[in-house]
Design an enzyme around this catalytic site. Structure first.
Site, PDB file in Angstrom:
ATOM      1  N   VAL A   3     -33.738 -31.779  39.772  1.00 42.11           N
ATOM      2  CA  VAL A   3     -32.598 -32.273  39.997  1.00 42.11           C
ATOM      3  C   VAL A   3     -32.461 -32.426  41.779  1.00 42.11           C
ATOM      4  O   VAL A   3     -32.793 -30.881  41.605  1.00 42.11           O
ATOM      5  CB  VAL A   3     -31.767 -31.229  39.051  1.00 42.11           C
ATOM      6  CG1 VAL A   3     -30.491 -31.776  39.502  1.00 42.11           C
ATOM      7  CG2 VAL A   3     -31.547 -31.461  38.007  1.00 42.11           C
ATOM      8  N   ASN A  49     -29.568 -26.620  30.227  1.00 42.40           N
ATOM      9  CA  ASN A  49     -29.681 -25.031  30.333  1.00 42.40           C
ATOM     10  C   ASN A  49     -28.684 -24.013  30.174  1.00 42.40           C
ATOM     11  O   ASN A  49     -28.632 -23.382  30.806  1.00 42.40           O
ATOM     12  CB  ASN A  49     -29.544 -25.612  32.311  1.00 42.40           C
ATOM     13  CG  ASN A  49     -30.239 -26.502  33.007  1.00 42.40           C
ATOM     14  OD1 ASN A  49     -31.241 -26.069  32.434  1.00 42.40           O
ATOM     15  ND2 ASN A  49     -29.630 -27.156  34.120  1.00 42.40           N
ATOM     16  N   HIS A  78     -36.442 -27.435  35.737  1.00 44.21           N
ATOM     17  CA  HIS A  78     -35.384 -28.099  35.529  1.00 44.21           C
ATOM     18  C   HIS A  78     -34.456 -28.265  37.345  1.00 44.21           C
ATOM     19  O   HIS A  78     -33.954 -28.837  37.874  1.00 44.21           O
ATOM     20  CB  HIS A  78     -34.351 -27.564  35.113  1.00 44.21           C
ATOM     21  CG  HIS A  78     -35.001 -27.444  33.090  1.00 44.21           C
ATOM     22  ND1 HIS A  78     -33.967 -27.643  32.317  1.00 44.21           N
ATOM     23  CD2 HIS A  78     -36.011 -28.308  33.039  1.00 44.21           C
ATOM     24  CE1 HIS A  78     -34.578 -27.753  31.112  1.00 44.21           C
ATOM     25  NE2 HIS A  78     -35.478 -28.089  31.799  1.00 44.21           N
ATOM     26  N   SER A 125     -30.677 -25.637  43.479  1.00 43.86           N
ATOM     27  CA  SER A 125     -29.596 -25.364  43.378  1.00 43.86           C
ATOM     28  C   SER A 125     -28.933 -25.266  41.966  1.00 43.86           C
ATOM     29  O   SER A 125     -28.169 -25.221  41.575  1.00 43.86           O
ATOM     30  CB  SER A 125     -29.843 -27.281  43.286  1.00 43.86           C
ATOM     31  OG  SER A 125     -30.459 -27.990  42.446  1.00 43.86           O
ATOM     32  N   ARG A 157     -39.603 -22.808  33.225  1.00 43.27           N
ATOM     33  CA  ARG A 157     -38.808 -23.736  32.489  1.00 43.27           C
ATOM     34  C   ARG A 157     -37.338 -24.014  33.522  1.00 43.27           C
ATOM     35  O   ARG A 157     -36.989 -25.371  34.814  1.00 43.27           O
ATOM     36  CB  ARG A 157     -37.677 -23.447  31.296  1.00 43.27           C
ATOM     37  CG  ARG A 157     -37.082 -25.186  31.247  1.00 43.27           C
ATOM     38  CD  ARG A 157     -36.433 -24.235  29.521  1.00 43.27           C
ATOM     39  NE  ARG A 157     -35.151 -25.523  29.218  1.00 43.27           N
ATOM     40  CZ  ARG A 157     -34.635 -25.017  28.278  1.00 43.27           C
ATOM     41  NH1 ARG A 157     -34.220 -24.052  27.920  1.00 43.27           N
ATOM     42  NH2 ARG A 157     -33.614 -25.518  28.343  1.00 43.27           N
ATOM     43  N   HIS A 184     -45.392 -25.529  27.443  1.00 44.66           N
ATOM     44  CA  HIS A 184     -44.424 -25.265  25.954  1.00 44.66           C
ATOM     45  C   HIS A 184     -45.629 -24.394  25.347  1.00 44.66           C
ATOM     46  O   HIS A 184     -45.339 -24.014  24.104  1.00 44.66           O
ATOM     47  CB  HIS A 184     -44.426 -26.514  25.014  1.00 44.66           C
ATOM     48  CG  HIS A 184     -43.480 -27.595  25.391  1.00 44.66           C
ATOM     49  ND1 HIS A 184     -42.797 -28.896  25.213  1.00 44.66           N
ATOM     50  CD2 HIS A 184     -42.377 -26.618  26.625  1.00 44.66           C
ATOM     51  CE1 HIS A 184     -41.584 -29.731  26.085  1.00 44.66           C
ATOM     52  NE2 HIS A 184     -41.365 -28.517  27.065  1.00 44.66           N
TER      53      HIS A 184
END
Length: 318
Positions: free
Chosen positions: A73, A97, A69, A79, A65, A194
């Site tokens: 972004v 997050n 993420h 980052s 995950r 998932h």
């Protein structure tokens, strides 16, 4: 305004790269990027991830995950690993997050990499390798990770607002993925992640305590015992095999036993429902498609060449 010949060539070349779904930075990624500069890099990452998941098997889902993420972004630039400062709240501290775990594992792996090859392996690549190794640990397909990413220097919490929430609908999910150069089919395949990990009860409480979209009756009854109103307990995404990377997620979606509204949304159209059904019945098809999709995702907005940097510490820019 007319373009000169040189400008036309640049424009044509840029368009050709875009049509192929590849930017100049992405084209510089390659399998075995560290074969000369740090030949044991991927082996070091794998060894440390195996140790970490031996202590806490569930944290591998967080690493997968985390990679997702990170890439959505600012691109796959590490980052999400940067800490907040006195003047700036970082991505990792954005609300979406806050439940992510595993940053300490990334720190431990980076320390090993720096001891072996100081200043060579980026945190962005480390995270991509770690996500792959987590998938493999759970029994998923082994896939090659093109590398050569550089690390970004900026991390802003509000940038994470674009990340999909558990109650996202199909149109919003599709729009986000397409905006990143991925397809709706990629989105459906990547949703298969998932199949591992846990969910906090507040992420799917609407499905437990409202009529629509409803969970399967018996399963919902079981979940209400784990997740009474107002609680923030956790439940496995797949209670039968929470640490197995398989295609059961799609079977759960079809049986109204997937937890999130965003999971249920994959059945919103005949076309997407057909893809879910196909993936539910094709274990190896899912595995190969997932590998291709996560490699494609791992090339979103990367920094390469002289852009960015290679952080000495994944938590702070150099």
């Amino acid at each position: 305004m007319e373009l000169g010949r040189g400008e036309m060539l640049v424009a044509f070349f840029s368009m050709a790269l875009w049509i192929g779904g590849v930017t100049r930075a992405e084209a510089q990624l390659k399998v075995g990027f560290y074969s000369q500069s740090c030949p044991h890099a991927e082996a070091i990452v794998k060894e440390e991830i195996e140790k970490a998941l031996g202590d806490d098997e569930g944290v591998g889902a967080d690493l997968i995950r985390m990679h997702f993420h990170d890439c959505f972004v600012r691109g796959c630039d590490g980052s999400i690993l940067l800490d907040s400062t006195n003047s700036s709240k970082a991505e990792k501290d954005a609300e979406i997050n806050l439940t992510l775990e595993g940053f300490d594992i990334i720190d431990a792996v980076k320390e090993k990499l720096e001891a072996a090859c100081r200043g060579v392996v980026s945190c962005a690549d480390l995270l991509a390798f770690a996500a792959r190794d987590a998938v493999v640990h759970y029994g998923g397909i082994q896939y090659e990770v093109p590398s050569g990413r550089r690390d970004g220097k900026i991390s802003v919490a509000t940038d994470a607002d674009i990340l999909p929430s558990p109650d996202s609908e199909l149109a919003a999910l599709t729009h986000l993925f397409v905006s990143k150069g991925l397809s709706q089919a990629d989105m459906i395949v990547l949703s298969g992640a998932h199949t591992v990990g846990i969910a906090h009860c507040d992420a799917f409480s609407e499905r437990l305590y409202s009529a629509s979209p409803a969970l399967e009756v018996e399963y919902a009854s079981e979940l209400r015992k784990q997740c009474p109103r107002g609680s923030n307990n956790t439940a496995p995404m797949d209670p039968q095999s929470p640490h197995k990377f398989d295609n059961r997620y799609y079977q759960l979606v079809l049986g109204d036993r997937a937890l999130f509204t965003s999971d249920y949304a994959l059945l919103s159209t005949q076309g997407t429902a057909a893809q879910v059904k196909n993936l539910a019945g094709d274990y190896w098809g899912f595995q190969s498609k997932f590998a291709a999709a996560i490699v494609k995702m791992g090339a979103i907005g990367v920094l390469a060449g002289y852009d960015g940097e290679v952080r000495a510490n994944c938590r702070v820019a150099n």
